[in-house]
Design an enzyme around this catalytic site. Sequence first.
Site, PDB file in Angstrom:
ATOM      1  CG  ASN A   9      -1.565   1.166   1.487  1.00 37.40           C
ATOM      2  OD1 ASN A   9      -1.675   2.160   0.543  1.00 37.40           O
ATOM      3  ND2 ASN A   9      -2.367   1.574   2.417  1.00 37.40           N
ATOM      4  CE  LYS A  11      -0.134   3.042   4.785  1.00 35.50           C
ATOM      5  NZ  LYS A  11      -0.053   3.185   6.390  1.00 35.50           N
ATOM      6  CG  HIS A  96      -5.622   1.974   5.365  1.00 40.22           C
ATOM      7  ND1 HIS A  96      -5.030   2.856   6.452  1.00 40.22           N
ATOM      8  CD2 HIS A  96      -4.669   1.002   5.255  1.00 40.22           C
ATOM      9  CE1 HIS A  96      -3.919   2.558   6.713  1.00 40.22           C
ATOM     10  NE2 HIS A  96      -3.643   1.405   6.039  1.00 40.22           N
ATOM     11  CD  GLU A  98      -2.768   5.392   6.919  1.00 38.80           C
ATOM     12  OE1 GLU A  98      -2.848   5.296   5.797  1.00 38.80           O
ATOM     13  OE2 GLU A  98      -1.637   4.945   7.397  1.00 38.80           O
ATOM     14  CD  GLU A 168      -3.325  -2.415   7.196  1.00 36.62           C
ATOM     15  OE1 GLU A 168      -2.255  -2.447   6.505  1.00 36.62           O
ATOM     16  OE2 GLU A 168      -3.701  -1.342   7.249  1.00 36.62           O
ATOM     17  N   GLY A 174       2.908   2.104  10.794  1.00 38.93           N
ATOM     18  CA  GLY A 174       3.766   3.366  10.827  1.00 38.93           C
ATOM     19  C   GLY A 174       4.440   3.794  12.017  1.00 38.93           C
ATOM     20  CB  SER A 214       5.609  -1.861  11.904  1.00 36.30           C
ATOM     21  OG  SER A 214       5.328  -0.605  12.257  1.00 36.30           O
TER      22      SER A 214
HETATM   23  P1  13P Z   1       3.207   0.339   7.477  1.00 36.96           P
HETATM   24  O1  13P Z   1       3.866  -0.666   7.104  1.00 36.96           O
HETATM   25  O2  13P Z   1       4.026   1.565   7.180  1.00 36.96           O
HETATM   26  O3  13P Z   1       3.192   0.327   8.985  1.00 36.96           O
HETATM   27  O4  13P Z   1       1.776   0.535   7.139  1.00 36.96           O
HETATM   28  C1  13P Z   1       0.915  -0.623   7.376  1.00 36.96           C
HETATM   29  C2  13P Z   1      -0.353  -0.278   6.465  1.00 36.96           C
HETATM   30  O5  13P Z   1      -0.957   0.674   6.723  1.00 36.96           O
HETATM   31  C3  13P Z   1      -0.761  -1.037   5.351  1.00 36.96           C
HETATM   32  O6  13P Z   1      -1.873  -0.753   4.740  1.00 36.96           O
END
Ligand code: 13P
Length: 251
Positions: A9, A11, A96, A98, A168, A174, A214
């Site tokens: 992803n 982002k 997601h 976010e 997740e 992150g 992560s």
């Molecule tokens: P990270 O791998 O940067 O922690 O992000 C995970 C994520 O949100 C994938 O959709």
Amino acid sequence: MRKKIVAGNWKMNTTVPEGVQLAKEVVAKAVEVPSDVKLIIATPATHLVPVAEVVKGSVVGLSAENCADKEKGAYTGEISAAMVASTGAQYTILGHSERRQYYGETDEKLVEKTKLALANGLGVILCVGETLEEREAGKHFDVVGAQTLNVLNHFSAEDMKNIIIAYEPVWAIGTGKTATADQAEEIHAFIRKTLADKFGAQVADDTTILYGGSCKPSNANELFAKSDIDGGLIGGAALKAEDFIQIALSF
Ligand code: 13P
């Protein structure tokens, strides 16, 4: 039989030329990955058309990161499932954390988005996961169970053939703080049990459940060794082709 999948992803990262370059690197290295592991890259909407050209004829699948909850019309700035499908993408991420946190994505909207994505032939990567506060309050099973069923109650066993779940935990995204393999497996097993209760054991067994948060080359191996973890949804580490492929080699 469920699939092993490693999905990146991206982002809101990379310009179009940078994204095209990254996709080319992923395609070039994808030959190292065993054929039973499916690779998917999820790019910003602006990148889908040129990246579709790059991944065409390769083993790398293409996904959007979101799509609209409306079919078409006066919804300025939105991108419909039909538009996503017309780029050549085969999947979309939905729900997601976010988007839930910053853009008011509710389970109700996710039902509409999922319906439209499936109707347009897109596979859905449906994200669920608790916040740190919810975990510390011991509510993680309730939260993940509710997020899963609030959407999937509106879909059939047949629909589940085109739905992938990504667990997740928000506190691991992150942050560099990965859920331990045991913590992740516990929730994955719970999600699979939730699916079994709703759709039956066969559907539960056939559904791919990814871990995200992560996930990186140094911990993917331990996570993917767990029986209910079928791969990963990778954020930061998907922005380097080498790391992304290394993760895909971790089964
Ligand atoms: P990270 O791998 O940067 O922690 O992000 C995970 C994520 O949100 C994938 O959709």
